[in-house]
Design an enzyme around this catalytic site. Structure first.
Site, short mmCIF file in Angstrom:
data_model
loop_
_atom_site.label_atom_id
_atom_site.label_comp_id
_atom_site.label_asym_id
_atom_site.label_seq_id
_atom_site.Cartn_x
_atom_site.Cartn_y
_atom_site.Cartn_z
N ALA A 172 -4.02 8.37 10.88
CA ALA A 172 -5.21 7.57 10.81
C ALA A 172 -6.44 7.83 10.82
O ALA A 172 -7.54 8.65 11.87
CB ALA A 172 -4.42 6.08 12.07
N ILE A 173 -6.82 8.19 9.24
CA ILE A 173 -7.96 8.91 8.78
C ILE A 173 -9.07 7.42 8.98
O ILE A 173 -8.19 5.66 8.17
CB ILE A 173 -7.73 9.07 8.06
CG1 ILE A 173 -6.88 10.84 8.27
CG2 ILE A 173 -9.10 10.12 7.21
CD1 ILE A 173 -6.41 11.47 7.86
N TYR A 213 -8.38 3.16 8.52
CA TYR A 213 -7.06 3.19 8.95
C TYR A 213 -6.30 3.20 10.70
O TYR A 213 -5.59 2.83 11.27
CB TYR A 213 -6.21 3.86 8.41
CG TYR A 213 -6.27 4.17 6.46
CD1 TYR A 213 -6.77 3.98 6.10
CD2 TYR A 213 -4.85 3.22 5.89
CE1 TYR A 213 -6.87 3.88 4.97
CE2 TYR A 213 -4.71 2.93 4.71
CZ TYR A 213 -5.83 3.03 4.17
OH TYR A 213 -6.00 2.66 2.68
N ASP A 218 3.85 5.78 6.73
CA ASP A 218 2.15 5.47 6.42
C ASP A 218 2.04 4.26 7.99
O ASP A 218 2.64 3.90 8.53
CB ASP A 218 2.18 4.00 4.57
CG ASP A 218 2.30 5.29 3.72
OD1 ASP A 218 1.74 6.08 4.06
OD2 ASP A 218 1.43 4.12 3.25
N ASP A 267 -0.02 1.67 7.59
CA ASP A 267 0.00 0.22 7.24
C ASP A 267 1.87 -0.54 7.03
O ASP A 267 1.85 -1.08 5.88
CB ASP A 267 -0.60 -0.28 5.50
CG ASP A 267 -0.32 0.62 4.66
OD1 ASP A 267 0.39 1.71 4.96
OD2 ASP A 267 -0.30 0.31 3.19
N HIS A 303 11.95 3.88 -3.30
CA HIS A 303 10.84 2.26 -3.22
C HIS A 303 11.41 0.86 -3.89
O HIS A 303 12.08 0.93 -4.79
CB HIS A 303 10.21 2.90 -4.97
CG HIS A 303 8.78 2.67 -4.76
ND1 HIS A 303 8.08 1.41 -4.56
CD2 HIS A 303 7.39 3.15 -5.11
CE1 HIS A 303 6.75 1.12 -4.86
NE2 HIS A 303 6.64 2.54 -5.21
N GLU A 312 2.99 11.94 -4.18
CA GLU A 312 3.98 11.09 -4.50
C GLU A 312 4.82 11.73 -5.16
O GLU A 312 5.81 11.63 -5.72
CB GLU A 312 4.13 9.83 -3.85
CG GLU A 312 5.17 8.94 -3.89
CD GLU A 312 4.99 6.80 -3.95
OE1 GLU A 312 5.05 6.26 -2.71
OE2 GLU A 312 5.06 6.86 -5.12
C1 LIG Z 1 0.14 1.48 -5.61
C2 LIG Z 1 0.30 2.90 -5.01
O1 LIG Z 1 -0.42 3.60 -5.57
N1 LIG Z 1 0.56 3.13 -4.42
C3 LIG Z 1 0.46 4.49 -3.66
C4 LIG Z 1 -0.03 4.65 -2.46
O2 LIG Z 1 0.67 3.52 -1.35
P1 LIG Z 1 0.07 2.71 -0.34
O3 LIG Z 1 -1.26 2.14 -0.53
O4 LIG Z 1 0.33 2.11 0.94
O5 LIG Z 1 -1.21 3.84 0.14
P2 LIG Z 1 -2.46 3.83 2.16
O6 LIG Z 1 -3.76 2.61 1.48
O7 LIG Z 1 -1.50 3.09 2.51
O8 LIG Z 1 -2.11 5.05 2.16
C5 LIG Z 1 -1.02 5.59 2.42
C6 LIG Z 1 -1.18 6.80 4.02
O9 LIG Z 1 -2.59 7.38 4.64
C7 LIG Z 1 -2.76 6.85 5.54
N2 LIG Z 1 -4.73 6.70 5.03
C8 LIG Z 1 -5.21 6.78 3.69
C9 LIG Z 1 -6.53 6.38 3.44
C10 LIG Z 1 -7.24 7.32 4.54
O10 LIG Z 1 -8.38 6.99 4.27
N3 LIG Z 1 -6.88 6.93 5.44
C11 LIG Z 1 -5.39 7.39 5.74
O11 LIG Z 1 -5.41 7.33 7.29
C12 LIG Z 1 -2.61 5.82 5.99
O12 LIG Z 1 -2.09 6.08 6.82
C13 LIG Z 1 -2.27 5.26 5.18
O13 LIG Z 1 -0.73 4.34 5.44
O14 LIG Z 1 -0.30 5.46 -2.05
C14 LIG Z 1 1.07 6.31 -1.34
C15 LIG Z 1 0.68 6.97 -0.64
O15 LIG Z 1 1.83 7.45 0.49
C16 LIG Z 1 1.94 6.31 -2.39
O16 LIG Z 1 1.55 7.63 -3.16
C17 LIG Z 1 2.17 4.99 -3.23
O17 LIG Z 1 2.83 5.19 -4.40
MN LIG Z 2 0.83 2.35 2.75
#
Ligand SMILES: CC(=O)N[C@H]1[C@@H](OP(=O)(O)OP(=O)(O)OC[C@H]2O[C@@H](n3ccc(=O)[nH]c3=O)[C@H](O)[C@@H]2O)O[C@H](CO)[C@H](O)[C@@H]1O
Ligand SMILES: [Mn+2]
Length: 350
Positions: free
Chosen positions: A125-126, A129, A214, A216, A236, A306
């Site tokens: 949770a950065i 998030y 994650d 989210d 996936h 990933e």
């Molecule tokens: C469409 C696409 O490209 N999807 C990718 C993206 O999914 P997502 O869009 O689900 O990535 P996301 O935005 O949920 O980021 C992944 C996780 O990193 C953490 N977080 C991220 C950024 C930040 O500023 N702070 C923070 O806490 C948080 O727990 C978040 O849930 O990223 C994933 C990382 O596993 C995979 O690579 C997915 O394939």
């Molecule tokens: Mn995510």
């Protein structure tokens, strides 16, 4: 000397030589056998052979105090009954693929309760998030390993903000401070490094299994002990019916995440994985090192961490695979083969 007498002497001598040769051969082979027996004998009486093989093994069908544990009663598995006939439930390397309808939680829970595993649920949770954390943890309280010993580990750049959420939770929560990453990519890639480092420092002392999710993600239905395994990944939801050529693997040889065109099993999503502390340590260390090498070579893998994660799993096959039911997104609708949506992933209302 008469002829019959000479024949008799020759016969007796022949018999004696034959007897001696056969004894000699027998002694030779006995000596071979004797050597083997001798090496075993050398371990007595100080060591009872086999005892060391049982160390650390947690068996429970014969409790030490003689009382039998309460047993779950269930109907006999029927060899002719296919649990799901429209989806694959076993990989070609014989790892189960977990779908709704393929397991009996009661049997699994019984095994789990006897062995008392400790589970660490880690989540990043950065930055913004942090705003998603409350909902995530509330859903985990409700649905994640209800009967298990779970610790939560939150990786954050702002511990005070996490504390200010005043989370009402029944399990231990540890806040682990991580650097303020400059952007989304760094935060996502950094997760592998943090998991690796914290396994060395903390996780190996506190838990048996590590789960990474994650933020989210909101759990909608129970996620229980059926997910546990040595190395477990989730297919996936966007690619589970796709052909190999359409999977977004890294196909450029310059990257450490490179997978040749004719390789790859499933495309796994890196937002949910788990395993024993040792297996997750090896996974995260390998991905972290791959990411570092790519960085030094000025290349970014196609789907960030990933891609490295998927590369690892082609060559280190998961011992259990979770169906997309475990990382569903409501935006993907309700296809027939998704019998239960255990989570909704991807709703980012900051
Ligand atoms: C469409 C696409 O490209 N999807 C990718 C993206 O999914 P997502 O869009 O689900 O990535 P996301 O935005 O949920 O980021 C992944 C996780 O990193 C953490 N977080 C991220 C950024 C930040 O500023 N702070 C923070 O806490 C948080 O727990 C978040 O849930 O990223 C994933 C990382 O596993 C995979 O690579 C997915 O394939
Ligand atoms: Mn995510």
């Amino acid at each position: 000397m008469s002829k019959p007498f000479v024949s008799l002497i020759i016969f007796i001598m022949g018999t004696m030589i034959g007897f001696l040769i056969s004894k000699w051969l027998e002694v030779g082979s006995l000596r071979g056998r004797w050597l083997e027996v001798g090496s075993l004998r050398g371990r007595y009486p100080e060591e009872v052979p086999g005892q060391d093989l049982l160390q650390g093994l947690k068996l429970h069908w014969m409790p030490a105090n003689g009382s039998l544990p309460i047993r779950t009663h269930y109907s006999k598995p029927d060899i002719g009954q296919i649990p799901r006939n429209e989806v694959m439930i076993l990989t070609p390397w014989l790892a189960p693929i977990v779908w709704e309808g393929t397991f009996n939680s009661d049997i699994l829970k019984e095994d789990y309760q006897q062995k008392n595993y400790r589970i660490g649920l880690t989540v990043s949770a950065i930055g913004k998030y942090i705003k998603l954390l409350k909902k995530f943890l509330e859903s985990a309280e409700r649905y994640f390993m209800k009967e298990g010993m779970v610790n939560y580990y939150v990786f954050t750049d702002s511990p005070d903000e996490v504390k200010a959420l005043n989370l009402e939770i029944s399990r231990t929560l540890r806040i682990i401070t991580v650097p303020e990453y400059s952007n989304w990519e760094q935060a996502v890639l950094g997760r592998m490094e943090v998991l690796k480092n914290q396994t060395e420092l903390l996780f190996q002392k506190e838990v048996d299994y590590l789960v990474s999710l994650d933020t989210d993600v909101v759990m909608l239905n129970p996620i229980g002990v059926e997910i546990l395994g040595d190395l477990v990944s989730v297919i996936h939801p966007g690619f589970y019916h796709s052909q190999r050529k359409n999977l977004p693997y890294e196909r450029r040889p310059a990257s450490r995440a490179f997978i040749p065109e004719d390789e790859g099993d499933f495309y796994y999503q890196a937002n949910f994985f788990l395993g024993t502390v040792q297996r997750i340590y090896h996974l995260t260390k390998t991905c972290y090192e791959g990411i570092q090498i790519d960085k030094a070579n000025g290349i970014q893998a196609r789907v960030f961490e990933e891609s490295h994660f998927n590369k690892y799993l082609v060559y280190n096959k998961p011992t259990k695979v979770l169906s997309p039911e475990y990382i569903w997104s409501n935006s993907l609708g309700s296809p027939k083969d998704i019998k239960i949506k255990r989570v909704n992933h991807g709703d980012k209302h900051f």
